[in-house]
Design an enzyme around this catalytic site. Structure first.
Site, PDB file in Angstrom:
ATOM      1  N   GLU A 115      22.012 -52.758  41.767  1.00  0.00           N
ATOM      2  CA  GLU A 115      23.385 -52.284  41.522  1.00  0.00           C
ATOM      3  C   GLU A 115      24.216 -52.402  42.795  1.00  0.00           C
ATOM      4  OE1 GLU A 115      22.973 -48.220  40.332  1.00  0.00           O
ATOM      5  OE2 GLU A 115      21.934 -48.747  38.467  1.00  0.00           O
ATOM      6  N   ASP A 164       5.772 -46.061  49.630  1.00  0.00           N
ATOM      7  CA  ASP A 164       4.459 -45.556  50.025  1.00  0.00           C
ATOM      8  C   ASP A 164       3.499 -45.549  48.824  1.00  0.00           C
ATOM      9  OD1 ASP A 164       3.028 -44.097  52.250  1.00  0.00           O
ATOM     10  OD2 ASP A 164       2.888 -42.536  50.716  1.00  0.00           O
TER      11      ASP A 164
END
Ligand code: GLC
Length: 550
Positions: free
Chosen positions: A267, A219
């Protein structure tokens, strides 16, 4: 894409969830959870409601669901005022409900994208409560932007910065200091130069990634970094400079933050996808979408453009060129929870101010509903043929119009109050969607809806359109089913077309042709796959799109 066995009860194979590039050409369906489906009967949609409708979304053929915020919130800004980033709002369910949704969606081959709101918290967030109770200059206040005021006794705001929802961007607290909020006063801005803020958000990204979330929508990603050196400089959001020098928006430092997020997202296996909401000039958008950052950024250009062939063509060219330059893929949006629905925008007279139309409760100027929907179907079908990802907002697959006549006392958007009642805001596109022809809240829930629905909403319900030849729902289903097996490369070839007609071919030769004019034109050669209007007498009607194979 490798495939798994068919989903029980369907004859379609479930796509593998391991494809790291799934987001490049996906159809992402935006769910505004409070207005999607209400299982517990409190009038507000919930997580269980989304789970309940996974089979519907599966049949529609979407690749992913993007959930607007469902976190604990006082709903001062429809959930974009987050009180706890790592929990579910009790009004919407529990973390166990969320896990059940992820499991159901994944079993149907649908990915889940969640919304993160890093620019501001809710004023009810434990950090802000602590800041209010702590003295000036304290570590608790340093997570936000607290400053002394200007003028005698510091009684004036520190700067003339304005809130996106109207009024000053500063609010004064009991001890006389002021805090910054680029949105509602219940949405205090975080200070992203504070390492504690950065560490906490990385924890949030891991929290949801560990729960199986496939991607993130970020956002107001362009507002996180700010130049807070005093005296404060003026900001001009409507004319942002191309060198990142506005004090509040689109500063270069934001890219360092987003780069660190990419390292966290990478990751995971597969890496988590991300998309920036960044209302910045097109040339700067690519920075957010770089592979070393979020991978994609919303392209709102079509959402802001008229239904016009030159405008569409120029926007498509520019965005495809930029995407290939940056290594991102393009995104396409016609509607979302912040704008007037596209069926309505296209049905208002050219150049009409949709805000003024809303203020007249939809009376002035006169909306041509049929024309708006005809154009919306044509534009949607064009967009769904483009390379890149298409973002579909709940209800557009039903051909819903904006609801303009919500009574003032039912409006929820903070824009209404903050604009001193000059802007009705965004509730008209957030009205709970109709599932059935009749019944309490047209199947949204067992006991009413938190925003009033129009009397004719049932005509546009899933029940009314399901299986009906030519309905908007069946148009989307047919388009998504074809697209799923014909994604091809990420480029297109423009076709030679008559005036006011735009056509292009995708990699394996299938074509999309849109007649933006009002007069029919000869239908190009080929077999019709899907069309936004009935095709008769070898003609492509005005304001319609057709997909063709060789
Ligand atoms: C984004 C959201 C919008 C919200 C604002 C503040 O623009 O899409 O709904 O009001 O951010 O969080």
């Amino acid at each position: 894409m490798s495939t798994q066995p068919p989903v029980p009860g369907t004859d379609q194979p479930t796509p593998s969830l391991h494809d790291p590039d799934w987001w490049r050409q996906a159809v992402v369906y935006q769910v505004y959870p409070r207005s999607f489906a209400d299982v517990d009967g409190d009038g507000v949609g919930d997580i269980a409601g989304v789970t309940d409708r996974v089979p519907y979304l599966r049949e529609l053929g979407v690749d992913a669901i993007w959930l607007s915020p469902f976190y604990p919130s006082a709903l001062a800004d429809g959930g974009y005022d987050v009180a706890d980033y790592r929990d579910v709002d009790p009004k919407l369910g529990t973390l166990a409900d969320f896990d059940a949704l992820v499991a159901a969606a994944h079993a149907a081959g649908i990915r889940i994208i969640v919304d993160v709101v890093p620019n501001h918290t809710s004023d009810l967030h434990v950090w802000f409560q602590e800041a209010l109770e702590s003295p000036r200059g304290s570590a608790a206040r340093a997570r936000y932007v607290f400053r002394d005021g200007s003028g005698p006794d510091g009684a004036e705001p520190p700067s003339d910065w304005v809130s996106n929802f109207g009024g000053s961007a500063w609010t004064r607290v009991a001890d006389g200091q002021w805090y910054l909020h680029l949105f509602a006063r219940e949405q205090p801005d975080l200070d992203w130069s504070n390492p504690e803020v950065r560490a906490d958000f990385e924890q949030t990204l891991r929290f949801w990634s560990d729960r199986g979330v496939d991607g993130f929508r970020v956002d107001v990603a362009h507002a996180m970094a700010k130049d807070l050196s005093e005296p404060f400089r003026p900001s001009d959001q409507d004319h942002l400079p191309l060198d990142g020098s506005d004090p509040l928006y689109d500063r270069d430092e934001v890219h360092e933050i987003l780069g660190s997020w990419r390292r966290v997202l990478d990751e995971y296996d597969p890496p988590r996808s991300a998309i920036a909401e960044a209302w910045v000039p097109a040339r700067r958008r690519v920075l957010y979408a770089r592979p070393t950052e979020l991978g994609q950024a919303f392209n709102f250009d079509l959402l802001e453009a008229p239904f016009d062939p030159e405008a569409f063509r120029a926007i498509i060219d520019e965005n495809l060129a930029q995407a290939s330059q940056s290594g991102a893929s393009s995104t396409w949006v016609l509607s979302n929870h912040d704008v007037v629905r596209h069926a309505t925008r296209y049905g208002l007279p050219d150049g009409a101010d949709s805000g003024a139309w809303l203020m007249s409760d939809g009376r002035e100027p006169v909306l041509d509903r049929d024309r708006g929907l005809r154009r919306a179907r044509a534009a949607s079908l064009l967009v769904l043929a483009l390379p890149g990802s298409a973002y579909v907002y709940q209800g557009e697959e039903l051909g819903l119009h904006e609801v303009a006549d919500i009574p003032y006392d039912r409006l929820q958007d903070p824009k209404w109050a903050r604009s001193e009642h000059t802007d009705k805001g965004r509730d008209g596109c957030r009205v709970p969607i109709p599932w059935t022809r009749s019944g309490s809240s047209f199947g949204f829930g067992p006991d009413g809806a938190h925003l009033p629905q129009p009397a004719d909403f049932g005509t546009w319900s899933v029940e009314a359109e399901d299986g009906v030849d030519g309905s908007t729902l069946e148009l989307y289903r047919a388009a998504l089913a074809f697209r799923r097996t014909h994604r091809g490369g990420e480029d297109l070839t423009w076709l030679e077309t008559p005036d006011r007609v735009v056509g292009f071919a995708r990699a394996d030769g299938w074509r999309s042709v849109t007649n933006f004019g009002t007069d029919p034109v000869p239908l190009p050669e080929g077999a019709v796959v899907v069309a936004s209007c009935p095709i008769e007498d070898g003609l492509l009607p005005g304001e319609s799109t057709v997909w063709l194979t060789a």
